[in-house]
Design a protein around this motif. Structure first.
Motif, short mmCIF file in Angstrom:
data_model
loop_
_atom_site.label_atom_id
_atom_site.label_comp_id
_atom_site.label_asym_id
_atom_site.label_seq_id
_atom_site.Cartn_x
_atom_site.Cartn_y
_atom_site.Cartn_z
N ASP A 306 0.71 -1.15 0.19
CA ASP A 306 0.09 0.08 0.01
C ASP A 306 0.84 0.97 0.16
O ASP A 306 2.53 0.67 -0.05
CB ASP A 306 -1.41 -0.07 1.30
N ARG A 310 3.12 -0.76 3.56
CA ARG A 310 2.62 -2.41 4.05
C ARG A 310 1.88 -3.37 3.39
O ARG A 310 1.42 -2.57 2.50
CB ARG A 310 1.02 -2.01 5.28
N VAL A 312 0.31 -6.44 1.68
CA VAL A 312 -0.73 -6.95 2.05
C VAL A 312 -1.35 -7.57 0.59
O VAL A 312 -0.45 -8.05 -0.89
CB VAL A 312 -1.77 -6.19 1.58
N ASN A 321 -8.96 -9.01 1.26
CA ASN A 321 -7.84 -8.82 1.45
C ASN A 321 -7.46 -9.58 2.86
O ASN A 321 -8.23 -10.27 3.46
CB ASN A 321 -7.67 -7.37 3.01
N TRP A 323 -4.55 -10.78 4.30
CA TRP A 323 -3.36 -10.66 5.01
C TRP A 323 -3.60 -9.08 4.97
O TRP A 323 -2.55 -9.11 3.94
CB TRP A 323 -2.60 -11.74 5.02
N TYR A 324 -3.07 -8.89 5.98
CA TYR A 324 -2.49 -7.31 6.07
C TYR A 324 -1.52 -7.29 7.14
O TYR A 324 -1.66 -7.90 8.26
CB TYR A 324 -3.62 -6.15 6.39
#
Length: 426
Positions: A306, A310, A312, A321, A323-324
């Motif tokens: 992102d 981060r 994702v 999503n 996993w974030y």
């Protein structure tokens, strides 16, 4: 006295050299073998086998181990490494799974391929026209071209050899040859200590994209039909992932590159999901909008970053999503069911179905990993650990500097130089 000793050594060296050069007696191969012989590949291995050369690939097919060299293929028994058969070939790949697996071999710059029984090497089927072949758990897909714009894709059942479907594809054959040439899909995350194909053949995706000059032809593999032809713009890259066509657009502005991703559903161009500001790492340089590679990820899952740095993981089919992460977490392996995530000296296994970490290991700084149907392989330093994907139960934990090439239901194959070993799971 010292000079007499030196003189004797010189005479002995000359004598040995003369005997070797005349073919009377040559100790040098034995001496070299003694020098290069090292300890076992790994402690506790069920068996070890010295190979005839450095392998290009090693795979488990049923109860056989298939070793591919640059110009030949060999097979060994999985139980005790008994030699089974050998064949001349420039490439080899595995199709099918378990007892239904077959070996597909061929020659570079030569049309056609052979489908062989992994245990006996007997030919089950042969083709004389295909220039490229893709191997999957449930299909063999080949490409044959009789003219510049007259190409045809055909899918076959690996076990029976029955034709599943065939479809005309125009002129896509100019850039595709040999085994598993690259297609516009996801780029698997890899580790230097684990072979890229350690997981074995994947399942046949619902959609396949084939490059044709400056466009992508999308094939529905359930029906064997051409469902869409996509022509990306100069600032775009197309990938076929999770039954969707992903179009990644990179726009240069303010000294950086702004990304956006749109997923559509062939044959229509209806937008299924959209993400602005999502970088799928399709460019070598983050500020360079020239997209020269496929999105990172695995099978139906794509890995993005992102605008805040981060990572994702996103379901390619519906855009959810999975996993974030935070800025310190890094995805090192991913498939449709699990991800391996590293942070500091800890790696953990993330289950998409449970939406949580199902195992973790500490003291694994700079660890690499690979996900296979039978085990998660975690490598750090000279330590290789095989874990059950759903629970993290340790199936093997060995000290070795060998590279893991293949994983089966009951163990894994590791290779160091020309030495191959089978490490059985407990």
């Amino acid at each position: 006295m010292a000079s007499a000793g030196k003189g004797f050594a010189l005479v002995a060296a000359v004598t040995v050299t003369v005997l070797a050069s005349t073919g009377v007696w040559n100790p040098f191969p034995q001496i070299w073998s003694w020098i290069t012989t090292s300890g076992p590949v790994a402690p506790g291995s069920r068996w070890e086998q010295e190979l005839g050369g450095t392998p290009q690939s090693v795979a488990i097919a049923g109860d056989a181990v298939i070793v591919e060299y640059r110009t030949s293929v060999e097979a060994y028994g999985l139980t005790a490494a008994v030699p089974l058969w050998s064949s001349d070939a420039d490439w080899a790949s595995i199709a099918g799974q378990g007892s239904d697996a077959v070996v597909v071999t061929g020659r570079l710059l030569t049309k056609g391929y052979q489908v062989l029984d992994p245990r006996t090497g007997a030919q089950r089927r042969a083709d004389t026209t295909a220039s490229a072949v893709w191997t999957y758990q449930d299909a063999i897909v080949d490409l044959s071209c009789s003219g510049g714009d007259d190409c045809r894709l055909t899918a076959w059942d690996p076990k029976s050899g029955a034709q599943l479907w065939t479809v005309d594809t125009g002129s896509i054959g100019f850039v595709l040859d040999a085994a598993n040439p690259d297609l516009p899909d996801t780029r698997r995350l890899t580790s230097d200590e684990v072979d890229d194909d350690v997981a074995g053949p994947p399942k046949l995706p619902g959609l396949l994209g084939f490059p044709d000059d400056e466009q992508i032809r999308v094939i529905d593999t359930a029906t064997g039909k051409l469902v869409q032809t996509v022509r990306p713009g100069r600032d775009q890259r197309v990938a076929v992932v999770g039954g969707r066509v992903l179009t990644v657009t990179g726009t240069p502005r303010d000294g950086t590159c702004y990304y956006g991703v749109v997923a559509t559903d062939p044959p229509r161009s209806n937008v299924v999901w959209r993400r602005d500001g999502l970088n799928l790492r399709t460019a070598e340089n983050g500020s360079d909008c020239e997209q020269g590679r496929d999105p990172a990820g695995g099978y139906n899952v794509v890995l993005g970053v992102d605008p805040y740095g981060r990572e994702v993981l996103i379901n390619g089919y519906d855009g959810r999503n999975l996993w974030y992460g935070d800025k310190e977490s890094e995805v090192v392996a991913v498939n449709d069911a699990y991800a391996v995530i590293r942070k500091d000296d800890t790696v953990r296994g993330w289950s998409f179905s449970k939406d949580k970490a199902v195992w973790r290991q500490t003291g694994r700084a700079d660890a690499g990993a690979a996900l296979t149907p039978y085990a998660v392989i975690v490598v750090s330093g000279n330590r290789v650990t095989a874990l059950a994907p759903s629970s993290g139960a340790v199936r093997a934990d060995v000290r070795t500097d060998a590279k893991v090439f293949a994983v089966g239901p009951d163990g894994m194959i590791a290779v160091r130089g020309r030495d191959m070993a089978y490490l059985a799971f407990t």
